[in-house]
Design a protein around this motif. Sequence first.
Motif, PDB file in Angstrom:
ATOM      1  N   PHE A   1     114.953  50.472 143.949  1.00  0.00           N
ATOM      2  CA  PHE A   1     115.981  50.727 144.958  1.00  0.00           C
ATOM      3  C   PHE A   1     117.334  50.244 144.481  1.00  0.00           C
ATOM      4  O   PHE A   1     117.478  49.726 143.373  1.00  0.00           O
ATOM      5  CB  PHE A   1     115.611  50.161 146.329  1.00  0.00           C
ATOM      6  CG  PHE A   1     115.289  48.697 146.370  1.00  0.00           C
ATOM      7  CD1 PHE A   1     113.980  48.274 146.493  1.00  0.00           C
ATOM      8  CD2 PHE A   1     116.294  47.748 146.325  1.00  0.00           C
ATOM      9  CE1 PHE A   1     113.674  46.926 146.553  1.00  0.00           C
ATOM     10  CE2 PHE A   1     115.999  46.397 146.395  1.00  0.00           C
ATOM     11  CZ  PHE A   1     114.683  45.985 146.505  1.00  0.00           C
ATOM     12  N   GLY A   2     118.357  50.458 145.308  1.00  0.00           N
ATOM     13  CA  GLY A   2     119.738  50.155 144.920  1.00  0.00           C
ATOM     14  C   GLY A   2     120.238  48.913 145.613  1.00  0.00           C
ATOM     15  O   GLY A   2     120.043  47.804 145.136  1.00  0.00           O
ATOM     16  N   GLY A   3     120.926  49.067 146.745  1.00  0.00           N
ATOM     17  CA  GLY A   3     121.319  47.905 147.521  1.00  0.00           C
ATOM     18  C   GLY A   3     122.774  47.535 147.410  1.00  0.00           C
ATOM     19  O   GLY A   3     123.571  48.159 146.703  1.00  0.00           O
TER      20      GLY A   3
ATOM     21  N   ASP B   1     123.125  42.024 146.880  1.00  0.00           N
ATOM     22  CA  ASP B   1     121.695  41.808 147.113  1.00  0.00           C
ATOM     23  C   ASP B   1     121.081  41.097 145.913  1.00  0.00           C
ATOM     24  O   ASP B   1     121.670  41.019 144.829  1.00  0.00           O
ATOM     25  CB  ASP B   1     120.985  43.151 147.341  1.00  0.00           C
ATOM     26  CG  ASP B   1     121.066  43.604 148.793  1.00  0.00           C
ATOM     27  OD1 ASP B   1     121.033  42.737 149.686  1.00  0.00           O
ATOM     28  OD2 ASP B   1     121.172  44.817 149.039  1.00  0.00           O
TER      29      ASP B   1
ATOM     30  N   THR C   1     118.771  40.142 142.715  1.00  0.00           N
ATOM     31  CA  THR C   1     118.327  40.853 141.510  1.00  0.00           C
ATOM     32  C   THR C   1     116.833  41.116 141.658  1.00  0.00           C
ATOM     33  O   THR C   1     115.995  40.283 141.299  1.00  0.00           O
ATOM     34  CB  THR C   1     118.600  40.003 140.250  1.00  0.00           C
ATOM     35  OG1 THR C   1     120.011  39.804 140.125  1.00  0.00           O
ATOM     36  CG2 THR C   1     118.090  40.683 138.992  1.00  0.00           C
ATOM     37  N   ASP C   2     116.504  42.247 142.230  1.00  0.00           N
ATOM     38  CA  ASP C   2     115.100  42.641 142.404  1.00  0.00           C
ATOM     39  C   ASP C   2     115.044  44.143 142.595  1.00  0.00           C
ATOM     40  O   ASP C   2     116.073  44.823 142.584  1.00  0.00           O
ATOM     41  CB  ASP C   2     114.450  41.899 143.590  1.00  0.00           C
ATOM     42  CG  ASP C   2     114.993  42.327 144.948  1.00  0.00           C
ATOM     43  OD1 ASP C   2     116.005  43.064 144.984  1.00  0.00           O
ATOM     44  OD2 ASP C   2     114.428  41.930 145.981  1.00  0.00           O
ATOM     45  N   GLY C   3     113.818  44.645 142.737  1.00  0.00           N
ATOM     46  CA  GLY C   3     113.671  46.076 142.976  1.00  0.00           C
ATOM     47  C   GLY C   3     114.173  46.932 141.825  1.00  0.00           C
ATOM     48  O   GLY C   3     114.504  48.107 142.027  1.00  0.00           O
TER      49      GLY C   3
ATOM     50  N   ASN D   1     126.698  50.114 149.027  1.00  0.00           N
ATOM     51  CA  ASN D   1     125.270  49.940 149.269  1.00  0.00           C
ATOM     52  C   ASN D   1     124.601  51.142 148.616  1.00  0.00           C
ATOM     53  O   ASN D   1     124.534  52.224 149.196  1.00  0.00           O
ATOM     54  CB  ASN D   1     124.979  49.880 150.764  1.00  0.00           C
ATOM     55  CG  ASN D   1     123.529  49.509 151.039  1.00  0.00           C
ATOM     56  OD1 ASN D   1     122.715  49.425 150.128  1.00  0.00           O
ATOM     57  ND2 ASN D   1     123.212  49.291 152.296  1.00  0.00           N
TER      58      ASN D   1
ATOM     59  N   ASP E   1     122.210  53.881 147.070  1.00  0.00           N
ATOM     60  CA  ASP E   1     120.916  54.518 147.300  1.00  0.00           C
ATOM     61  C   ASP E   1     120.676  55.542 146.198  1.00  0.00           C
ATOM     62  O   ASP E   1     121.555  55.818 145.397  1.00  0.00           O
ATOM     63  CB  ASP E   1     120.888  55.186 148.676  1.00  0.00           C
ATOM     64  CG  ASP E   1     120.825  54.156 149.794  1.00  0.00           C
ATOM     65  OD1 ASP E   1     119.869  53.371 149.808  1.00  0.00           O
ATOM     66  OD2 ASP E   1     121.752  54.133 150.623  1.00  0.00           O
TER      67      ASP E   1
ATOM     68  N   GLY F   1     111.216  44.615 146.615  1.00  0.00           N
ATOM     69  CA  GLY F   1     110.860  44.631 145.195  1.00  0.00           C
ATOM     70  C   GLY F   1     110.876  43.237 144.623  1.00  0.00           C
ATOM     71  O   GLY F   1     111.093  42.258 145.323  1.00  0.00           O
ATOM     72  N   GLY F   2     110.618  43.129 143.339  1.00  0.00           N
ATOM     73  CA  GLY F   2     110.581  41.844 142.680  1.00  0.00           C
ATOM     74  C   GLY F   2     111.442  41.793 141.450  1.00  0.00           C
ATOM     75  O   GLY F   2     111.442  40.825 140.731  1.00  0.00           O
TER      76      GLY F   2
END
Lengths: 746, 81
Positions: free
Chosen positions: A450-452, A511, A513-515, A595, A597, B80-81
């Motif tokens: 994902f983005g965020g 956001d 640092t994940d996804g 944000n 996407d 997510g991770g």
Amino acid sequence: MAFDAYQKREFKLVGTRVPRPDGIDKVTGRAMYGADPVAPGMLVGRILRSPHAHAKIVAIDTSEALALPGVKAVVTGADFVLPQDAFLADIGENAMAQGKSLYDGHAVAAVAAISAEVAKAALKKIKVTYEVLPHVTDVDAAMKAAAPVVREGLRLESVPDGAGGNVTHFCEFGHGDLAAGFAKADKIVERSFKTAATHQGYIEPHACLASVTADGKADLWCCTQGQFNVRWLCSELMGMEASQLRVTPSEIGGGFGGKTTVFIEPVALMLSKKAGRPVKIVMSRDEVFRATGPTVSTSIDVKIGMTKDGRITAGEAKLRYSGGAYQCMTVEMGGQAAFACYDLEAVRTQGWNVLTNRPKEAAYRAPGAPQAIYAVESVVDELCQEFGLDPIEVRIKNAAKKGTKSSYGPTFDDIGLMATLEAAKKHPHYTAPLKPGQARGVSCGFWFNFGGNTCVTLNVNTDGTVGVTEGNPDIGGSRASISLMAAEELGIPYEKVRTIVADTASLGFCDVTDGSRVTFAVGIATIRAARDAIKKMCGRAAKIWGIAEEAVEWREGAAHPAGPNAGKFPPMTLAEIAAVSFQTGGPIAGHHEVNADGAGVSFGVHLVDLEVDKETGATKIQRYTVFQDAGKAVHPDYVEGQMQGGAAQGIGWALNEEYIYGDDGRLQNAGFLDYRVPVASDLPPIEAVILEIPNPGHPYGVRGVGETSIVPPLAAISNGISRAVGKRLQQLPMSPPRVLKAIKSA
Amino acid sequence: MVKVLLWGSLRAHTDGQAEVELEAKSFKEVLDKLAEAYPGLRPQIERGVSMAIDGRIYREAWFTEIRPDSEVVVMPYMTGG
């Protein structure tokens, strides 16, 4: 946001293997990690942890500890007023127990003292009176009606009537007529699987330094995957305004999802507030294992029907996940991902979250997907064996593609599964003859990405260099990738750009640092910030030339008159425009906030050759190849590193890693001697094959790559071992005793 | 009107319907109309959802346009991770 759609282009810098900007600092030991900051008057913080899996905290007497010379503050759950919001309250309750110890290692009190020795002595002076309660650590046992209830009041409206007391959430996904689908099958296989909780195994333990001043301002330095998230969580738990808490992230020695939340940070802040001095807390490895977030532990049933020519007619999975003693939505991700690799007319997944007396789950690369896909890919492999079919051909026959209605609902756009399968099929690894005793395993994998929320500031310096300020800790090479994209867009050398990660007071919200979001989302923001700066530089050139701004265009790192009618002026480079910026209107900077996407889903295929020692049950991985759709690989070294790293962690998960609990509910292996991660000698060279199927939602075609690679190894290795020993393995890890048992029962 | 597909367990709050029709032209309008028409969905919507619009997944994008022929799928909030 409107999509900044992909446009095919020739890159000059993106896609090259430039030197990493953090390399020298890290190999010389100069890099500042979480435990490195010091402050005048700093105290040492230590945490007292429960020795019980489940116990009521009847009383805590801290008087003797407080009376110990050198002790400056003691904190218990009574010092925190938890927010009403259930998510935040759980974070706070996990950081410091509130009336009940919910798992072995749960924090019950903390001290701040002038030295580690005094702090350790003070912990021994704290008297906690426990009333031990029945516990449950196994997910299947916790589902039963008679199981001890870990916590009351967490059940969501999604849970159907009649579920056990530890079930807190239920979800279901899918489409089509399952009964009709199974009726078309020539063979139906149903199997049950279990996977152990595993830890992310980052080298750097959690560490932080907190400093709360008498006027209510605070600074926090910590290792984290998201300083803005830390600010949000800690300011809520401390009852502070966000602006009064500045969080500065350190370099990070691994995170993999496990540093997306807080554990010790609110405790250090509260100790500092009470002591009136800075407080540092550094976790021991034992604490990291016992009291930070491993993955969910799972129990999964899978049923798949297939025709004899290899077409899957229906698929069903029932997933029981436990995220410890807390509400956990990871089962939703597993339920959606389980069959995502396949184009199915009939599919259904059902998921339950179940409370157990285990630590609170934290994210780990593609959270929830590896377990679900392991179970599905194991059954697909068994059906391939049943019909004597080639496992890649069967996956190609059933692969999701553009136009497929995914198992979780949406119709896929451009995706790269078919390309990765075709690449695997054609690769020399797949056709290489196996030596006697060897077996080969195959598995597909999937992750959403994902983005965020993301902010970037791009400053043009007067000497023609550029500074990019972003807000996401660099856990996978993002500073190099961001610098590459900025340089590409501006048309200047990579070496002229330096990217830094800012604290929470220096940039807008970003956001975590994940996804797999950073190269994608921060990349978009960087490209747009560069375009913002370019617009301003074109404006300065237009002023200097005395022509309209619209008559100036930017190419190859310089402003040019847009055409013959614009006038005849020599191009002005970025450095030339920057050099006179003070005289032409002031400093030049580009900004972008978004944000993002449109991250685009990602697929991978893994091949493994392995050999099982029939006497010991030990498995040796001999050859491993990863194929992954990466979109445009901005820095191929880092992309390959992500693919290899995910495979290496997956190999550990498949073969050895597990949280082992005793009958007393206590963790038995809280250290790297007993919790065995793969070391270099366990691993063969891992070949990474990057497939570049552009993501239509990114201007350079970038997709996230950080998570998908941990999804396929579990099933790829299980499929290989199952073929090697002639018996389907149904439990992770496939440690030597478990494999030996399978050999003996084959 | 736009057709909105819900994940399976939400059917418990939509009289068993996996797909509902709403008058909505944006991400936020879909959620507002869903919560209004099916109050049982409100707790989940307030906890957070994602939405796939024509195959692309959005987490929080109130003003993303939805056309009458758009494919709209309400999904759990992506993590997510």
